[in-house]
Scaffold this active site. Structure first.
Site, PDB file in Angstrom:
ATOM      1  N   CYS A  15      10.504  11.606  15.633  1.00 19.89           N
ATOM      2  CA  CYS A  15       9.228  10.662  16.035  1.00 19.89           C
ATOM      3  C   CYS A  15       8.495  11.444  16.195  1.00 19.89           C
ATOM      4  CB  CYS A  15       9.367   9.790  17.335  1.00 19.89           C
ATOM      5  SG  CYS A  15      10.728  10.547  18.593  1.00 19.89           S
ATOM      6  N   CYS A  18       8.841  14.255  19.815  1.00 21.59           N
ATOM      7  CA  CYS A  18       9.426  15.241  19.153  1.00 21.59           C
ATOM      8  C   CYS A  18       8.635  16.585  19.081  1.00 21.59           C
ATOM      9  CB  CYS A  18      10.527  14.692  17.957  1.00 21.59           C
ATOM     10  SG  CYS A  18      11.619  13.784  17.971  1.00 21.59           S
ATOM     11  N   ASP A 439     -12.304  10.768  -7.356  1.00 21.52           N
ATOM     12  CA  ASP A 439     -12.655  11.961  -8.169  1.00 21.52           C
ATOM     13  C   ASP A 439     -12.691  10.973  -9.346  1.00 21.52           C
ATOM     14  OD1 ASP A 439     -10.765  13.619  -9.841  1.00 21.52           O
ATOM     15  OD2 ASP A 439      -9.315  12.567 -10.589  1.00 21.52           O
ATOM     16  N   ASP A 637      -5.665  10.421  -8.579  1.00 24.70           N
ATOM     17  CA  ASP A 637      -4.305  10.747  -8.944  1.00 24.70           C
ATOM     18  C   ASP A 637      -3.857  11.423 -10.030  1.00 24.70           C
ATOM     19  OD1 ASP A 637      -6.460  11.161 -11.347  1.00 24.70           O
ATOM     20  OD2 ASP A 637      -4.858   9.673 -12.688  1.00 24.70           O
ATOM     21  N   ASP A 641      -5.688  17.014  -7.529  1.00 28.87           N
ATOM     22  CA  ASP A 641      -5.687  15.918  -6.041  1.00 28.87           C
ATOM     23  C   ASP A 641      -4.999  15.422  -5.343  1.00 28.87           C
ATOM     24  OD1 ASP A 641      -8.379  15.078  -7.775  1.00 28.87           O
ATOM     25  OD2 ASP A 641      -6.831  13.774  -8.554  1.00 28.87           O
TER      26      ASP A 641
END
Length: 762
Positions: A15, A18, A439, A637, A641
């Site tokens: 978590c 931590c 993009d 995509d 990127d």
């Protein structure tokens, strides 16, 4: 002596608390100037003076905090995260399997529902005891499933750094232990104690908050998969030329100056330059552009890019961790490690709330014991009852529900519209985005070239297309694929052909229908003695529109031009307009050339257009906006990127993109409709509004109910409430219901950027 920066991979981080704990411990070391622990990718980035502190000391301090340093690559971390995700899924299932029937069993009498064994204060103590023991068994199973809250929350409380886990552990633990004591009283013959049981309260808190933990664990698996899948792109072996002979060695053993043989269709094993041969190379993993790049002697090539039809001999310049591929991996991990932490409102509130509640409960108990207006023999039991009432009524059920329920509704609403959020933090960040970097290829445009124009002064468009399709039939070039798709769509009959010839980087030739056909650039036409000057004006007109043009010659005479372009997506302009309406500035950053980039930007309404961008340029663009205190979403995509997606406050991947881009992103769009980008921002904003409303309701509830539980009505107005712990539990349930009802309002929310999905109601 300059400081050293090192990234350590950590095991056992479950978590965000931590990460805070590890940072606090490591920063205690003399010589450590900076420590950034990242729960998202299980790393700790430590900047230290190695003349004052050794790496071993840092590892020991991490161990002292309760975690381990894993010596290995990202794959070891990914496997550990998968195991944690499986454990979290099992714990979530166990919690709900036992908590739901427990809630019905415990709350049924209060709702007028007859349940087995319940006898209330009437005679029938054995039935009441059985009624309590059934709840104990069910609640114990739920408490065991939520053991992580106690393992992390109670030590944090002991350190004076309470977090959400501390709230859950304290509230559920108090209700659970108090209920066990009441069960013992029932066993001793006090039937009235059955009213005070709070097993169901403890159980439902654990079950509902476990949903958020499971969402976090799933997100971590996908995040680390992005890095491991990227590492898998690197070829395992390489054919190296040594001592005049060819031998296969592990790619990791390549050295600068080695010459490697790369056959058609193979991945290039390292960065270098072409020493011999000609070919075209698919560099889409770097540039995002689908067009292969011609390569000949002296040209640079990059590891993990894919060789085309020709054989190459490549002189190695950078191998292994020095290659561009591993630099991209480093940028992804670096961006994850330096991303600004997203504030968790509930944790911030709990830092003040938990100590205040504990203090209020202790003061209440002491006050009633010392000064309470009850008989002396009853003072201690009454004081304990009042103390427990304060703890139970302030048990952070509503506070714990405020975020996860809104997240469940928000992510569910996103899924309905094809927008997949990976975590609560993503929803928070999405709600504050004011800059969207897009993009071009595959995001604003379709991502594959299509034939847009066919021009011929000597024959019909169909005939010209038929000859061109015949010549391109045996080519794997994206332009060839576009020509063949166009021929198929137009129903053109392609003539039989023979003698196919591919001239790397220039075009193709063949014999079709008994005629010599050549398709390609001006250089190929010139080499074949074809004068294309008569087509120059039309070629220039089409090229000015950012279209890629090829000449077609038949029997040595210019026959026409075919223009190819990557078409803009249907709703791209609408999406950009909606982003502007939301107050989010659109920016386009692409690896394409200036003419094409500006033409595309102008057509969709984007003023800020940046072209010729490599992965490092895209990540620099995102950082540039972030240093100006802007909240940035990156939309892409491709593999190229991925670094920018992780650097951005919110990384958004188009669903048709690569698995690596999807893994590196925070939000995945399950369709190609770019209008989903502003829809994601709208859903994020609506969800964050709902979370803040829920937190407000939870805090107001505590502000009103804690004084009541402490006995203020008795003190001020002489109003004595019997069975206060039972009423405290009921009041706590009411607060939860108010939060649930408010969260359910998100079900009626509809993002304006997208139409309502077919067949569903808003």
């Amino acid at each position: 002596m300059p400081e050293r920066k090192e990234v350590l991979r950590i095991g056992g981080m479950y978590c965000a608390a931590c990460a805070v704990k590890i940072e606090a411990y490591v920063k205690k070391l003399n010589g450590v100037s900076e420590c950034v622990a990242n729960f998202g990718n299980n790393t700790v980035t430590v900047t230290y003076d190695d003349s004052r502190v050794e790496r071993g000391e840092i590892k020991r301090m991490v161990s002292k905090a309760g975690y381990t340093v894993i010596e290995g690559d990202a794959k070891a971390i990914a496997e550990a995260d998968r195991r944690n995700e499986r454990r979290t899924r099992v714990d979530l299932a166990v919690a709900f399997v036992f908590a739901l029937p427990l809630t019905v069993f415990a709350m049924g009498p209060m709702a007028g529902i007859d349940v087995p064994l319940y006898m209330g204060s009437a005679a029938g103590e054995p039935e009441n005891l059985a009624y309590a023991l059934v709840q104990l068994v069910l609640a114990t199973a739920v408490v065991i499933s939520g053991r992580r809250f106690y393992i992390t929350g109670l030590p944090a409380l002991a350190r004076g750094e309470p977090d959400m886990n501390s709230l859950i552990a304290l509230g559920t633990g108090t209700a659970y232990v108090y209920s066990i004591c009441l069960t013992c009283e029932i066993w001793a013959g006090d039937a009235h104690a059955v009213h005070h049981l709070a097993y169901d309260s403890a159980s439902m808190i654990i079950a509902l908050v476990s949903i958020g933990k499971y969402i976090e664990s799933r997100a971590k698996v996908r995040t680390n998969d992005a890095v491991t899948e990227l590492m898998d792109l690197a070829p395992r072996t390489a054919r190296v030329i040594r001592d005049g002979g060819e031998m296969e060695i592990p790619a990791s053993d390549l050295r600068r100056g080695d010459v490697v043989l790369v056959r058609p269709g193979e991945s290039i094993p390292a960065d270098g330059r072409v020493a011999e041969g000609e070919s075209s190379v698919d560099e889409s993993m770097l540039t995002g552009e689908p067009m292969p790049v011609s390569k000949r002697g002296g040209d640079a090539v990059y590891g993990a890019t894919v060789n085309g039809p020709g054989s190459l001999r490549v002189s190695v310049e950078h191998a292994g961790e020095d290659s561009v591929l591993f630099q991209i991996i480093g940028m992804i991990e670096g961006a994850q490690g330096t991303k600004a932490p997203i504030a968790r409102l509930a944790d911030r509130a709990s830092a003040i709330f938990v100590p205040a509640v504990i203090a209020a409960a202790v003061i209440t108990g002491l006050a009633w014991y010392l000064f309470g207006g009850v008989p002396g023999s009853d003072r201690l039991p009454h004081a304990v009852t009042m103390l427990v009432s304060v703890l139970v009524i302030s048990c952070p059920c509503a506070l714990g529900l405020a975020t996860p329920l809104a997240i469940i509704m928000g992510t569910g609403k996103g899924a309905k519209y094809g927008v997949m959020f990976k975590s609560a933090a993503v929803l928070e960040a999405s709600g504050s985005v004011d800059t969207v970097v897009l993009d071009k290829t595959g995001t604003i445009t379709e991502g594959r070239p299509e034939v847009t124009d066919i021009h011929s002064p000597t024959m019909g468009p169909g005939e010209l297309l038929a000859y061109a399709a015949a010549a391109e039939s045996d080519s794997e070039h994206p332009i060839a694929a576009a020509v063949l798709r166009k021929a198929g769509a137009e129903g053109v009959s392609v003539p039989a052909h023979s003698g196919f010839e591919s001239v790397t980087g220039n075009g193709v030739a063949c014999t079709a229908g008994g005629r010599e056909v050549v398709v390609g650039r001006s250089g190929l036409m010139e080499s074949r003695g074809v004068d294309v000057s008569s087509l120059g004006e039309e070629y220039g007109r089409l090229a000015s529109q950012a279209k890629t043009c090829v000449y077609v010659a038949v029997d040595g005479e210019p026959a026409g031009i075919i223009a190819v372009a990557d078409p803009i997506k249907e709703h791209a302009g609408e999406a950009v307009s909606t982003l502007k309406g939301l107050g989010a500035m659109p920016v386009m950053v692409t690896g394409d050339n200036e003419a094409t980039a500006k033409a595309v930007g102008a057509s969709v309404g984007i003023d800020d257009v940046r072209f010729g961008a490599l992965p490092q340029d895209k990540i620099a663009a995102v950082r540039g906006f972030q240093v100006r205190s802007r909240t940035v979403a990156m939309v892409g995509d491709g593999i190229n990127d991925a670094p920018a997606l992780t650097q951005a406050n919110v990384g958004i991947a188009i669903g048709a993109g690569t698995d690596i881009a999807i893994g590196a992103a925070d939000v995945v769009l399950m369709n190609d409709d770019v209008r989903s980008v502003p829809a994601a921002l709208e859903i994020g904003r609506a969800t964050m509004r709902n979370i803040k409303q829920n937190l407000f309701l939870a805090i107001v509830y505590n502000a009103i109910c804690i004084p009541v539980a402490a006995g203020s009505l008795d003190i001020l107005f002489g109003i004595v409430i019997d069975d206060l712990p039972m009423l405290a539990a009921a009041a706590m349930s009411c607060s939860s219901i108010s939060v649930v009802a408010n969260a359910l309002r998100l079900g009626r929310f509809r993002p304006g950027a997208l139409p309502e999905p077919e067949g569903r109601s808003a």
